[in-house]
Design a protein around this motif. Structure first.
Motif, PDB file in Angstrom:
ATOM      1  N   LYS A 152      -3.151  12.298  -3.077  1.00  0.00           N
ATOM      2  CA  LYS A 152      -3.794  11.075  -2.620  1.00  0.00           C
ATOM      3  C   LYS A 152      -3.459  10.731  -1.179  1.00  0.00           C
ATOM      4  O   LYS A 152      -4.132   9.919  -0.571  1.00  0.00           O
ATOM      5  CB  LYS A 152      -3.381   9.915  -3.508  1.00  0.00           C
ATOM      6  CG  LYS A 152      -3.939   9.950  -4.909  1.00  0.00           C
ATOM      7  CD  LYS A 152      -3.485   8.707  -5.646  1.00  0.00           C
ATOM      8  CE  LYS A 152      -4.338   8.457  -6.855  1.00  0.00           C
ATOM      9  NZ  LYS A 152      -4.007   7.195  -7.501  1.00  0.00           N
ATOM     10  N   TYR A 153      -2.399  11.341  -0.637  1.00  0.00           N
ATOM     11  CA  TYR A 153      -1.940  10.974   0.700  1.00  0.00           C
ATOM     12  C   TYR A 153      -1.564  12.199   1.527  1.00  0.00           C
ATOM     13  O   TYR A 153      -1.152  13.220   0.996  1.00  0.00           O
ATOM     14  CB  TYR A 153      -0.687  10.080   0.613  1.00  0.00           C
ATOM     15  CG  TYR A 153      -0.942   8.763  -0.038  1.00  0.00           C
ATOM     16  CD1 TYR A 153      -1.384   7.674   0.699  1.00  0.00           C
ATOM     17  CD2 TYR A 153      -0.750   8.595  -1.400  1.00  0.00           C
ATOM     18  CE1 TYR A 153      -1.622   6.451   0.105  1.00  0.00           C
ATOM     19  CE2 TYR A 153      -0.982   7.376  -2.017  1.00  0.00           C
ATOM     20  CZ  TYR A 153      -1.423   6.311  -1.260  1.00  0.00           C
ATOM     21  OH  TYR A 153      -1.663   5.107  -1.859  1.00  0.00           O
ATOM     22  N   LYS A 154      -1.679  12.023   2.830  1.00  0.00           N
ATOM     23  CA  LYS A 154      -1.089  12.940   3.798  1.00  0.00           C
ATOM     24  C   LYS A 154       0.105  12.199   4.379  1.00  0.00           C
ATOM     25  O   LYS A 154       0.063  10.979   4.548  1.00  0.00           O
ATOM     26  CB  LYS A 154      -2.076  13.294   4.911  1.00  0.00           C
ATOM     27  CG  LYS A 154      -3.219  14.156   4.434  1.00  0.00           C
ATOM     28  CD  LYS A 154      -4.086  14.536   5.609  1.00  0.00           C
ATOM     29  CE  LYS A 154      -5.235  15.425   5.124  1.00  0.00           C
ATOM     30  NZ  LYS A 154      -6.044  15.889   6.250  1.00  0.00           N
ATOM     31  N   PHE A 155       1.176  12.931   4.663  1.00  0.00           N
ATOM     32  CA  PHE A 155       2.390  12.308   5.168  1.00  0.00           C
ATOM     33  C   PHE A 155       2.789  12.881   6.513  1.00  0.00           C
ATOM     34  O   PHE A 155       2.561  14.063   6.790  1.00  0.00           O
ATOM     35  CB  PHE A 155       3.564  12.534   4.192  1.00  0.00           C
ATOM     36  CG  PHE A 155       3.388  11.854   2.877  1.00  0.00           C
ATOM     37  CD1 PHE A 155       3.689  10.503   2.737  1.00  0.00           C
ATOM     38  CD2 PHE A 155       2.927  12.549   1.775  1.00  0.00           C
ATOM     39  CE1 PHE A 155       3.522   9.867   1.523  1.00  0.00           C
ATOM     40  CE2 PHE A 155       2.762  11.923   0.558  1.00  0.00           C
ATOM     41  CZ  PHE A 155       3.061  10.578   0.425  1.00  0.00           C
ATOM     42  N   ASN A 175       0.797  -1.221   0.000  1.00  0.00           N
ATOM     43  CA  ASN A 175       0.000   0.000   0.000  1.00  0.00           C
ATOM     44  C   ASN A 175       0.834   1.277   0.000  1.00  0.00           C
ATOM     45  O   ASN A 175       0.295   2.364   0.071  1.00  0.00           O
ATOM     46  CB  ASN A 175      -0.944   0.002   1.203  1.00  0.00           C
ATOM     47  CG  ASN A 175      -0.191   0.062   2.527  1.00  0.00           C
ATOM     48  OD1 ASN A 175       1.014  -0.145   2.582  1.00  0.00           O
ATOM     49  ND2 ASN A 175      -0.904   0.338   3.596  1.00  0.00           N
ATOM     50  N   LYS A 180      -4.846   1.033   2.810  1.00  0.00           N
ATOM     51  CA  LYS A 180      -4.445   2.274   2.141  1.00  0.00           C
ATOM     52  C   LYS A 180      -3.396   3.069   2.904  1.00  0.00           C
ATOM     53  O   LYS A 180      -2.669   3.848   2.317  1.00  0.00           O
ATOM     54  CB  LYS A 180      -5.665   3.173   1.924  1.00  0.00           C
ATOM     55  CG  LYS A 180      -6.717   2.573   1.015  1.00  0.00           C
ATOM     56  CD  LYS A 180      -7.882   3.513   0.872  1.00  0.00           C
ATOM     57  CE  LYS A 180      -8.963   2.927  -0.017  1.00  0.00           C
ATOM     58  NZ  LYS A 180     -10.095   3.848  -0.153  1.00  0.00           N
ATOM     59  N   ASP A 181      -3.351   2.900   4.210  1.00  0.00           N
ATOM     60  CA  ASP A 181      -2.456   3.687   5.046  1.00  0.00           C
ATOM     61  C   ASP A 181      -1.294   2.810   5.517  1.00  0.00           C
ATOM     62  O   ASP A 181      -1.390   1.587   5.503  1.00  0.00           O
ATOM     63  CB  ASP A 181      -3.201   4.224   6.269  1.00  0.00           C
ATOM     64  CG  ASP A 181      -4.490   4.942   5.896  1.00  0.00           C
ATOM     65  OD1 ASP A 181      -4.524   5.576   4.821  1.00  0.00           O
ATOM     66  OD2 ASP A 181      -5.453   4.867   6.668  1.00  0.00           O
ATOM     67  N   PRO A 199       2.755   4.519  -1.111  1.00  0.00           N
ATOM     68  CA  PRO A 199       2.607   5.411  -2.260  1.00  0.00           C
ATOM     69  C   PRO A 199       3.889   5.523  -3.087  1.00  0.00           C
ATOM     70  O   PRO A 199       3.863   5.953  -4.232  1.00  0.00           O
ATOM     71  CB  PRO A 199       2.249   6.752  -1.632  1.00  0.00           C
ATOM     72  CG  PRO A 199       2.767   6.670  -0.243  1.00  0.00           C
ATOM     73  CD  PRO A 199       2.696   5.232   0.151  1.00  0.00           C
ATOM     74  N   SER A 232       4.215  11.324  -5.184  1.00  0.00           N
ATOM     75  CA  SER A 232       2.923  10.660  -4.992  1.00  0.00           C
ATOM     76  C   SER A 232       1.748  11.467  -5.527  1.00  0.00           C
ATOM     77  O   SER A 232       0.621  10.991  -5.494  1.00  0.00           O
ATOM     78  CB  SER A 232       2.695  10.372  -3.501  1.00  0.00           C
ATOM     79  OG  SER A 232       2.549  11.588  -2.794  1.00  0.00           O
ATOM     80  N   TRP A 260       1.947   7.393   6.050  1.00  0.00           N
ATOM     81  CA  TRP A 260       1.075   7.942   5.018  1.00  0.00           C
ATOM     82  C   TRP A 260      -0.362   7.540   5.303  1.00  0.00           C
ATOM     83  O   TRP A 260      -0.623   6.464   5.784  1.00  0.00           O
ATOM     84  CB  TRP A 260       1.514   7.511   3.620  1.00  0.00           C
ATOM     85  CG  TRP A 260       1.596   6.032   3.444  1.00  0.00           C
ATOM     86  CD1 TRP A 260       0.601   5.196   3.019  1.00  0.00           C
ATOM     87  CD2 TRP A 260       2.725   5.202   3.692  1.00  0.00           C
ATOM     88  NE1 TRP A 260       1.045   3.899   2.989  1.00  0.00           N
ATOM     89  CE2 TRP A 260       2.357   3.876   3.401  1.00  0.00           C
ATOM     90  CE3 TRP A 260       4.012   5.446   4.142  1.00  0.00           C
ATOM     91  CZ2 TRP A 260       3.221   2.812   3.532  1.00  0.00           C
ATOM     92  CZ3 TRP A 260       4.881   4.373   4.276  1.00  0.00           C
ATOM     93  CH2 TRP A 260       4.479   3.083   3.976  1.00  0.00           C
ATOM     94  N   ALA A 313      -4.149   7.721   3.346  1.00  0.00           N
ATOM     95  CA  ALA A 313      -4.856   8.011   2.101  1.00  0.00           C
ATOM     96  C   ALA A 313      -5.949   9.048   2.363  1.00  0.00           C
ATOM     97  O   ALA A 313      -6.631   9.002   3.380  1.00  0.00           O
ATOM     98  CB  ALA A 313      -5.458   6.738   1.531  1.00  0.00           C
TER      99      ALA A 313
END
Length: 153
Positions: A62-65, A3, A126-127, A5, A53, A150, A152
């Motif tokens: 698509k993601y927060k980091f 999963n 997803k995460d 990214p 990403s 990460w 999602a």
């Protein structure tokens, strides 16, 4: 890490590049510089992750980091100074060094211990999270551990 990214090999490269760049002029651990080093490592990794990403649409991420960088000082400089008073002798199998102190008496010093753990309540499909120990700090009297999470969007 299906999963992720960014592929794991690329994550490692991003982290190593950030640490290499940040610590290129450092010769040893310097407590007054650790905040600057951590900020630089974190910001460099975040920029690369966001860039790699992002989708074609500029506003679509698509993601927060979340990136964490920890710098740990070794108790003694791993390099010998070449003088008799501060010479080091490796203790067999102990991960410690015998260092000649005042009056020539040997005392044991080793590496500082560290344990770090993370947990999250999220979507496992997803995460995710990943951590990495940067090997380039060893010769400079420090360990650097980077963690990336990460989520999602």
């Amino acid at each position: 890490m299906a999963n992720s990214p960014v592929p794991q090999t690329r994550l490692k490269q991003i982290c190593n590049d950030a640490c290499d760049s940040t610590l290129s002029t450092a010769t040893s651990y310097d407590h007054s510089q650790t905040a600057v080093w951590n900020n630089s490592i974190i910001n460099s990794i975040l920029k690369a992750l966001i860039s790699e990403s992002s989708t074609a649409e500029a506003s679509s991420h698509k993601y927060k980091f979340c990136v964490n960088s920890t710098i740990i000082q070794h108790l003694s400089d791993p390099r010998s100074t070449g003088t008799g008073e501060s010479s080091t002798h490796q203790e067999a199998g102990m991960g410690e060094e015998a260092v000649a102190g005042e009056g020539g008496a040997a005392k044991k010093v080793g590496r500082r211990g560290m344990h770090s753990a993370s947990g999250a309540y999220w979507n496992n499909e997803k995460d995710g999270m990943w951590s990495h120990k940067y090997e380039g700090g060893e010769g400079k009297g420090m360990d650097i551990v980077v963690s990336v999470m990460w989520i999602a969007v």
